[in-house]
Structure formats: C-alpha cells, structure tokens
Design a protein around this motif. Structure first.
Motif, PDB file in Angstrom:
ATOM      1  N   PRO A  25       0.690  -1.116  -0.037  1.00 30.46           N
ATOM      2  CA  PRO A  25      -0.076   0.190   0.067  1.00 30.46           C
ATOM      3  C   PRO A  25       0.850   1.258   0.034  1.00 30.46           C
ATOM      4  N   PRO A  26       0.559   2.347  -0.996  1.00 29.99           N
ATOM      5  CA  PRO A  26       1.485   3.530  -0.906  1.00 29.99           C
ATOM      6  C   PRO A  26       1.340   4.332   0.420  1.00 29.99           C
ATOM      7  N   GLU A  27       0.195   4.145   1.115  1.00 32.82           N
ATOM      8  CA  GLU A  27       0.239   4.809   2.392  1.00 32.82           C
ATOM      9  C   GLU A  27       1.147   4.423   3.306  1.00 32.82           C
ATOM     10  N   HIS A  28       1.920   3.101   3.226  1.00 34.84           N
ATOM     11  CA  HIS A  28       2.878   2.651   3.980  1.00 34.84           C
ATOM     12  C   HIS A  28       4.249   2.962   3.489  1.00 34.84           C
ATOM     13  N   GLY A  29       4.223   3.636   2.593  1.00 29.64           N
ATOM     14  CA  GLY A  29       5.462   4.191   2.053  1.00 29.64           C
ATOM     15  C   GLY A  29       6.383   3.221   1.340  1.00 29.64           C
ATOM     16  N   ASP A  30       5.950   2.114   1.156  1.00 29.52           N
ATOM     17  CA  ASP A  30       6.378   0.945   0.337  1.00 29.52           C
ATOM     18  C   ASP A  30       6.379   1.133  -1.272  1.00 29.52           C
ATOM     19  N   THR A  31       7.537   0.654  -1.843  1.00 31.67           N
ATOM     20  CA  THR A  31       7.468   0.743  -3.190  1.00 31.67           C
ATOM     21  C   THR A  31       7.154  -0.603  -3.673  1.00 31.67           C
ATOM     22  N   ASN A  32       6.058  -0.932  -4.555  1.00 28.29           N
ATOM     23  CA  ASN A  32       5.718  -2.193  -5.066  1.00 28.29           C
ATOM     24  C   ASN A  32       6.673  -2.453  -6.212  1.00 28.29           C
ATOM     25  N   PRO A  33       7.436  -3.601  -5.866  1.00 25.49           N
ATOM     26  CA  PRO A  33       8.562  -3.991  -6.649  1.00 25.49           C
ATOM     27  C   PRO A  33       8.236  -4.546  -7.909  1.00 25.49           C
ATOM     28  N   PHE A  34       6.904  -5.358  -8.095  1.00 26.11           N
ATOM     29  CA  PHE A  34       6.349  -5.611  -9.583  1.00 26.11           C
ATOM     30  C   PHE A  34       5.958  -4.747 -10.285  1.00 26.11           C
ATOM     31  N   LEU A  35       5.238  -3.310  -9.785  1.00 30.90           N
ATOM     32  CA  LEU A  35       5.016  -2.433 -10.607  1.00 30.90           C
ATOM     33  C   LEU A  35       6.170  -1.457 -10.889  1.00 30.90           C
ATOM     34  N   HIS A  36       7.225  -1.427 -10.175  1.00 32.41           N
ATOM     35  CA  HIS A  36       8.341  -0.672 -10.424  1.00 32.41           C
ATOM     36  C   HIS A  36       9.162  -1.514 -11.596  1.00 32.41           C
ATOM     37  N   LEU A  37       9.294  -2.724 -11.539  1.00 30.75           N
ATOM     38  CA  LEU A  37       9.861  -3.407 -12.539  1.00 30.75           C
ATOM     39  C   LEU A  37       9.127  -3.345 -13.754  1.00 30.75           C
ATOM     40  N   SER A  38       7.568  -3.456 -13.807  1.00 32.45           N
ATOM     41  CA  SER A  38       6.746  -3.256 -14.995  1.00 32.45           C
ATOM     42  C   SER A  38       6.830  -2.073 -15.823  1.00 32.45           C
ATOM     43  N   LEU A  39       7.125  -0.734 -14.721  1.00 34.46           N
ATOM     44  CA  LEU A  39       7.347   0.511 -15.539  1.00 34.46           C
ATOM     45  C   LEU A  39       8.606   0.543 -16.323  1.00 34.46           C
ATOM     46  N   HIS A  40       9.786  -0.116 -15.597  1.00 28.92           N
ATOM     47  CA  HIS A  40      10.962  -0.202 -16.292  1.00 28.92           C
ATOM     48  C   HIS A  40      10.620  -0.920 -17.715  1.00 28.92           C
ATOM     49  N   LEU A  41       9.961  -2.187 -17.797  1.00 27.22           N
ATOM     50  CA  LEU A  41       9.530  -2.750 -19.012  1.00 27.22           C
ATOM     51  C   LEU A  41       8.908  -1.827 -19.954  1.00 27.22           C
ATOM     52  N   ALA A  42       7.949  -1.081 -19.444  1.00 29.83           N
ATOM     53  CA  ALA A  42       7.260  -0.148 -20.176  1.00 29.83           C
ATOM     54  C   ALA A  42       8.198   1.023 -21.044  1.00 29.83           C
ATOM     55  N   LEU A  43       9.344   1.187 -20.019  1.00 33.01           N
ATOM     56  CA  LEU A  43      10.201   2.376 -20.678  1.00 33.01           C
ATOM     57  C   LEU A  43      11.100   1.601 -21.680  1.00 33.01           C
ATOM     58  N   ALA A  44      11.318   0.391 -21.466  1.00 31.39           N
ATOM     59  CA  ALA A  44      12.334  -0.241 -22.366  1.00 31.39           C
ATOM     60  C   ALA A  44      11.657  -0.482 -23.843  1.00 31.39           C
ATOM     61  N   GLU A  45      10.433  -0.703 -23.710  1.00 29.94           N
ATOM     62  CA  GLU A  45       9.527  -0.754 -25.007  1.00 29.94           C
ATOM     63  C   GLU A  45       9.438   0.784 -25.522  1.00 29.94           C
ATOM     64  N   GLN A  46       9.186   1.774 -24.876  1.00 25.55           N
ATOM     65  CA  GLN A  46       8.871   3.170 -25.346  1.00 25.55           C
ATOM     66  C   GLN A  46      10.316   3.528 -25.896  1.00 25.55           C
ATOM     67  N   LEU A  47      11.343   3.028 -25.621  1.00 25.38           N
ATOM     68  CA  LEU A  47      12.500   3.772 -25.792  1.00 25.38           C
ATOM     69  C   LEU A  47      13.071   2.821 -27.212  1.00 25.38           C
ATOM     70  N   SER A  48      12.687   1.765 -27.450  1.00 24.05           N
ATOM     71  CA  SER A  48      12.739   0.757 -28.348  1.00 24.05           C
ATOM     72  C   SER A  48      12.169   1.487 -29.678  1.00 24.05           C
ATOM     73  N   ILE A  49      11.016   1.912 -29.474  1.00 23.84           N
ATOM     74  CA  ILE A  49      10.150   2.441 -30.677  1.00 23.84           C
ATOM     75  C   ILE A  49       9.838   4.000 -30.673  1.00 23.84           C
ATOM     76  N   ASP A  50      10.455   4.585 -29.742  1.00 20.27           N
ATOM     77  CA  ASP A  50      10.221   6.086 -29.810  1.00 20.27           C
ATOM     78  C   ASP A  50       8.890   6.372 -29.456  1.00 20.27           C
ATOM     79  N   GLN A  51       8.042   5.955 -28.639  1.00 18.81           N
ATOM     80  CA  GLN A  51       6.895   6.282 -28.387  1.00 18.81           C
ATOM     81  C   GLN A  51       6.686   6.573 -26.976  1.00 18.81           C
ATOM     82  N   PRO A  52       5.971   7.599 -26.616  1.00 16.46           N
ATOM     83  CA  PRO A  52       5.713   8.606 -27.612  1.00 16.46           C
ATOM     84  C   PRO A  52       7.027   9.270 -28.147  1.00 16.46           C
TER      85      PRO A  52
END
Length: 144
Positions: free
Chosen positions: A58-85
C-alpha cells in the motif's frame, strides 16, 4: 492480439523469468529485457518467489511495489525501442547525458510515467503522453 495480463499473470512471468535466468535456461526477447531490469534491481530479488504473488504494497505505508516498479521499467524499455511517445528517446538521451547514469535517467522517466498514470486514474481519463513528456522536460530544465 493485445497482451493484457492480470496482476497474478504478470507476477508469475517475473518470477518464472528470474528462475529461468538462475537456471541458465534460454530466454525469449522480453524475458531477456526483464532479466536486465532485474539484475539492475537486486533489492527486489527476494520478492521473486511465489510467497509474494498476493502481497500488497500500500502506498500509504511508503513501500514501493517491486512488481509495479519493474513493470514500469519494461514499459520504458519498449517506449525507448520504438520512440513512443515520439521524442521520448531523445529526452532519455538528454537525461542520460545530464546524469552520466543510465539507470538514474530511467528512474527520472519512471517517476514521470507513474505521475501520468496516476493522473489518468485519479481523473478517470486516458493517459496523456504530454504530461509524461513535460515531466521529463521539467527534469531537464527545459520547461518550468
């Protein structure tokens, strides 16, 4: 076909990919990208097992969800590979040059991506890439 895994399916993918890596099994392209992200985040390795499939951060506990963090990294990798946006790759290169650190540049972008997603959820609207790109530009000092 659109790839839209459930939370459990995504977490299982992360866990299974890490196990394949540890067992030196061949990896598919997306798995290889994920392993690179996982290697860059040793602080999350302890969560890559079945015990954390149903765990919440829960964000109110100040913890980072590792799976969310890693998923965002995967999204960035895809975005950078195709320059989108469009233009995101050039902005990443500028952040990388500014920080002299690829991972720090990615984390700056990740924060901006998370902000865009949060705003879309809060406002019940589509994600607005302009919010994301403007956030990156602010980190570069291009806009105030």
């Amino acid at each position: 076909m659109l790839f839209n895994p459930s939370r459990d399916e995504a977490r299982r993918f992360f866990i299974q990919t890490w196990q394949k890596h540890l067992q030196a099994q061949p990896l598919a392209d997306l798995e290889a990208i994920l392993v690179d992200v996982l290697i860059a985040h040793p602080e999350y390795h302890l969560f890559l097992n079945q015990d954390y499939l149903d765990h919440d951060w829960p964000p109110e506990h100040g913890d980072t969800n590792p799976f969310l963090h890693l998923s965002l990294h995967l999204a960035l990798a895809e975005q950078l590979s195709i320059d989108q946006p469009t233009g995101v790759r050039a902005l990443y290169q500028q952040l990388h040059a500014k920080h002299s650190d690829a991972h720090r540049a990615l984390h700056d972008m990740l924060d901006c991506l998370a902000e865009m997603i949060w705003q879309a959820q809060r406002n019940n609207t589509q994600a607005n890439p302009q919010i994301y790109l403007d956030g990156i530009r602010q980190r570069l000092g291009i806009i105030q």
